[in-house]
Design a protein around this motif. Structure first.
Motif, PDB file in Angstrom:
ATOM      1  N   ASN A 108      -1.356  -4.357  -2.925  1.00 34.41           N
ATOM      2  CA  ASN A 108      -1.169  -3.149  -2.118  1.00 34.41           C
ATOM      3  C   ASN A 108      -0.041  -2.331  -3.075  1.00 34.41           C
ATOM      4  OD1 ASN A 108      -0.640  -0.968  -0.506  1.00 34.41           O
ATOM      5  ND2 ASN A 108      -0.240  -2.272   1.319  1.00 34.41           N
ATOM      6  N   GLN A 109      -0.352  -1.330  -3.706  1.00 35.93           N
ATOM      7  CA  GLN A 109       0.427  -0.549  -4.548  1.00 35.93           C
ATOM      8  C   GLN A 109       1.531   0.013  -3.834  1.00 35.93           C
ATOM      9  OE1 GLN A 109       0.535   0.315  -8.051  1.00 35.93           O
ATOM     10  NE2 GLN A 109      -0.513  -1.833  -8.111  1.00 35.93           N
ATOM     11  N   GLN A 110       1.550   0.357  -2.496  1.00 32.62           N
ATOM     12  CA  GLN A 110       2.642   0.981  -1.791  1.00 32.62           C
ATOM     13  C   GLN A 110       3.728   0.152  -1.724  1.00 32.62           C
ATOM     14  OE1 GLN A 110       1.358   1.986   2.150  1.00 32.62           O
ATOM     15  NE2 GLN A 110       2.880   3.279   2.517  1.00 32.62           N
ATOM     16  N   TYR A 111       3.746  -1.343  -1.798  1.00 35.95           N
ATOM     17  CA  TYR A 111       4.661  -2.127  -1.930  1.00 35.95           C
ATOM     18  C   TYR A 111       5.315  -1.729  -3.262  1.00 35.95           C
ATOM     19  CZ  TYR A 111       3.325  -5.377   1.924  1.00 35.95           C
ATOM     20  OH  TYR A 111       2.782  -5.653   2.749  1.00 35.95           O
ATOM     21  N   GLU A 126       5.538   1.171  -4.921  1.00 32.85           N
ATOM     22  CA  GLU A 126       6.162   2.488  -4.882  1.00 32.85           C
ATOM     23  C   GLU A 126       7.278   2.506  -3.982  1.00 32.85           C
ATOM     24  OE1 GLU A 126       2.928   4.618  -3.236  1.00 32.85           O
ATOM     25  OE2 GLU A 126       1.867   4.445  -5.056  1.00 32.85           O
ATOM     26  N   SER A 127       7.424   1.608  -2.846  1.00 34.69           N
ATOM     27  CA  SER A 127       8.385   1.414  -1.867  1.00 34.69           C
ATOM     28  C   SER A 127       9.796   0.902  -2.897  1.00 34.69           C
ATOM     29  CB  SER A 127       8.419   0.335  -1.017  1.00 34.69           C
ATOM     30  OG  SER A 127       7.320   1.145   0.181  1.00 34.69           O
TER      31      SER A 127
END
Length: 189
Positions: A49-52, A54-55
């Motif tokens: 999950n690339q959102q991790y 980015e966060s």
């Protein structure tokens, strides 16, 4: 609290003078100094999950006073971790000069006291180059962080890089900055 140019330059010269006297340097330039501070965060969850990632980038940017981090890539493939060479798996940020001093000031005075049951940092965490390394398990200790961006097992590695390779001199430098080293335990008989 933001430190001023005058404060960090004055503090730096004061420390270098004290170091020069203790280690018998003939010039202030011979005394050690902070070259840079590197914040590095590996995000294993970024594989799925690339959102991790980015966060984590946003958090590291907030901690680094707005400076943008650089993404890091895997150097080799590891099949059991579903990791391929070249995959983006983390980010790092290099702070220099005033930003490095500001980060170190905030780390010592605001962030480290936020750790529960904090008993100090190990004084033996110097590498063979004389740099000090420490790991932070929870990025929520930094007052700059936005709680909405954090997730479980999110930490970072902090490396304080010095101009000298002498671990003894570099340790004394940090002690003069009131760095919270663990108190040595005395053996009672």
């Amino acid at each position: 609290m933001l430190i001023t140019n005058d404060w960090w330059e004055k503090k730096r010269k004061e420390i270098k003078k004290t170091l020069g006297e203790k280690f018998q340097h003939t010039s202030l330039m011979q005394s050690t100094d902070i070259e840079k501070i590197v914040l590095n965060s590996g995000v294993s969850q970024a594989i799925t999950n690339q959102q991790y990632l980015e966060s984590t980038e946003k958090l590291i940017q907030q901690i680094g006073q707005g400076q943008k981090p650089v993404r890091t890539q895997a150097k080799k493939s590891i099949v059991s971790f579903k990791l391929r060479e070249g995959m983006v798996i983390g980010c790092k940020l290099t702070l220099r000069k005033k930003r490095a001093w500001q980060f170190l000031f905030n780390l010592i005075n605001f962030s480290l006291p936020q750790i529960k049951n904090f008993r100090g940092l190990p004084s033996k965490s110097f590498d063979h180059q004389g740099n000090y390394n420490l790991g932070i398990n929870d990025l929520n200790i930094f007052p700059e962080t936005n709680y909405d961006l954090t997730f479980k097992n999110q930490g970072c590695q902090i490396t304080i890089v010095f101009t000298s390779k002498s671990a003894e001199e570099n340790k004394y430098f940090l002690e003069l900055l009131q760095f919270p080293f663990q108190k040595s335990k005395t053996v009672q008989r």
